[in-house]
Design an enzyme around this catalytic site. Structure first.
Site, PDB file in Angstrom:
ATOM      1  N   LYS A 172     -11.462  -6.034  -6.951  1.00 28.71           N
ATOM      2  CA  LYS A 172     -12.248  -4.865  -7.357  1.00 28.71           C
ATOM      3  C   LYS A 172     -11.366  -3.830  -8.031  1.00 28.71           C
ATOM      4  O   LYS A 172     -11.846  -2.953  -8.718  1.00 28.71           O
ATOM      5  CB  LYS A 172     -13.002  -4.270  -6.162  1.00 28.71           C
ATOM      6  CG  LYS A 172     -12.120  -3.980  -4.969  1.00 28.71           C
ATOM      7  CD  LYS A 172     -12.950  -3.859  -3.699  1.00 28.71           C
ATOM      8  CE  LYS A 172     -12.021  -3.775  -2.481  1.00 28.71           C
ATOM      9  NZ  LYS A 172     -12.665  -4.124  -1.228  1.00 28.71           N
ATOM     10  N   LYS A 205      -5.821 -13.033  -8.448  1.00 29.23           N
ATOM     11  CA  LYS A 205      -7.051 -13.084  -7.668  1.00 29.23           C
ATOM     12  C   LYS A 205      -8.077 -12.100  -8.237  1.00 29.23           C
ATOM     13  O   LYS A 205      -7.709 -11.018  -8.687  1.00 29.23           O
ATOM     14  CB  LYS A 205      -6.668 -12.664  -6.240  1.00 29.23           C
ATOM     15  CG  LYS A 205      -7.630 -13.069  -5.171  1.00 29.23           C
ATOM     16  CD  LYS A 205      -7.051 -12.729  -3.807  1.00 29.23           C
ATOM     17  CE  LYS A 205      -8.102 -11.983  -3.017  1.00 29.23           C
ATOM     18  NZ  LYS A 205      -7.678 -11.607  -1.674  1.00 29.23           N
ATOM     19  N   LYS A 219       0.826  -1.215   0.000  1.00 28.28           N
ATOM     20  CA  LYS A 219       0.000   0.000   0.000  1.00 28.28           C
ATOM     21  C   LYS A 219       0.853   1.255   0.000  1.00 28.28           C
ATOM     22  O   LYS A 219       0.420   2.297  -0.501  1.00 28.28           O
ATOM     23  CB  LYS A 219      -0.963  -0.004   1.191  1.00 28.28           C
ATOM     24  CG  LYS A 219      -2.113  -0.975   0.996  1.00 28.28           C
ATOM     25  CD  LYS A 219      -3.310  -0.614   1.862  1.00 28.28           C
ATOM     26  CE  LYS A 219      -4.465  -1.573   1.617  1.00 28.28           C
ATOM     27  NZ  LYS A 219      -5.562  -1.377   2.570  1.00 28.28           N
TER      28      LYS A 219
END
Ligand code: TRP
Length: 332
Positions: free
Chosen positions: A200, A197, A115
């Site tokens: 979104k 994976k 992040k």
């Protein structure tokens, strides 16, 4: 606790739309645990603000996530459903655990490293101590089991380390939680890049089915799903696209991958993709209907999160009181 059932805690951030991957891999499993465990399902809005959120969006997403929990079958009569910021004990315990966690431990967290790269303009202290707030969520409730995906295992490991260290230094206080990983075959991959994976934040919107996508969108995305070379509908490591579609199909129709393979033996990829799309759309149809119903019943939704906050607050205060005493704070 008041009864002998083991306790489960899990949470999702209200920072984006739920996907078919969240549904198959997480929420639909949560609903199955409700009778055998004492479950707490949280909406972790305090975690969400570690990256910039538009306040109006955050408010809407929080309530929509709650309604999606309920629409998927989480029953507030059985489970405690609540919003993290409604129980101040999470932030209060996080402060104390921050003082019992080393900078070095937090620097090693892969989610922090990832992040910090994707949000390089906002590497705030909350992003760094995110795992400590997560440890607080779990430890406040003397949780036995935490259902999470593989990407959260490092955070659970840290929560265990923090709890063990606290228990040694201050005497037994926290239950040491265990991760609870659902059975194999439930890792849902992108429809466009089945090596990754389903997410979104997939750069290609056709890779990801959102829980609230309408029937036409769902079917269109499945029709465009990438397949593999060859023409046989079988699960195998060199056929990641077909394997993923088979796991999705078997999950939403409640059968094994072998049964699904039999059903499609001799059929073509086109028919198969359409059948998977239709099966997903019909599995999500009742979820959509219930979501719409809940959206029109604000008073009920409010009653659910208020009741959840009350119960969670009561349980959390018992642990927090103990912790305050152990670290040497004067009782009020
Ligand atoms: N970090 C988790 C995620 O991103 C969300 C989360 C916050 C969580 N607190 C939790 C999950 C406690 C399980 C238990 O998926």
């Amino acid at each position: 606790m008041e009864n002998a059932k083991k306790r489960i805690f899990s949470g999702v951030q209200p920072s984006g739309d739920l996907t078919l991957g969240n549904y198959i891999g997480a929420i639909s499993n949560w609903t199955k645990l409700q009778d055998d465990y004492e479950c707490l399902y949280c909406i972790v809005d305090q975690h969400a603000i570690t990256v910039r959120q538009d306040p109006a969006d955050l408010r809407r997403r929080t309530l929509e996530l709650l309604m999606q929990y309920l629409a998927c079958g989480i029953d507030p009569e059985k489970s405690c459903v609540f919003i993290q910021s409604h129980v101040s004990a999470h932030a209060e315990l996080a402060w104390i655990l921050n003082c019992n966690t080393q900078m070095g431990e937090l620097s090693r967290m892969t989610q922090f490293k990832d992040k910090s790269k994707s949000h390089a303009d906002n590497i705030n202290a909350g992003l760094f101590t995110y795992p400590v707030l997560m440890a607080s969520d779990i430890l406040l409730y003397q949780t036995d089991l935490v259902p999470v995906g593989h990407d959260q295992l490092q955070h659970i490991e840290l929560a265990r380390d923090i709890a063990t260290r606290f228990n040694h230094y201050y005497s037994d206080t926290f239950k040491i939680p265990e991760p609870y990983i659902p059975k194999v075959g439930q890792r849902i991959m992108s429809l466009q890049t089945p090596e990754n994976k389903m997410s979104k934040s997939d750069p290609n919107p056709n890779g990801c089915i959102k829980l609230l996508d309408d029937t036409d969108t769902i079917i269109r995305k499945f029709k465009r799903a990438v397949t593999d070379s060859g023409s046989e509908i079988v699960a195998s490591p060199d056929k990641p696209g077909i394997t993923n579609l088979l796991s999705i199909y078997s999950a939403v129709t409640n059968q094994t991958v072998e049964e699904a393979e039999k059903e499609f033996a001799g059929k073509g990829y086109g028919d198969f993709k359409l059948a998977v799309g239709e099966a997903v759309a019909s599995a999500l149809d009742p979820v959509h209907k219930e979501f719409e119903r809940l959206k029109a019943d604000k008073a009920y939704v409010e009653s659910v999160y208020k009741k959840g906050a009350e119960l969670a607050g009561y349980l959390a205060s018992k642990t927090l009181r103990k912790v305050y005493k152990k670290v040497g704070f004067i009782a009020k």
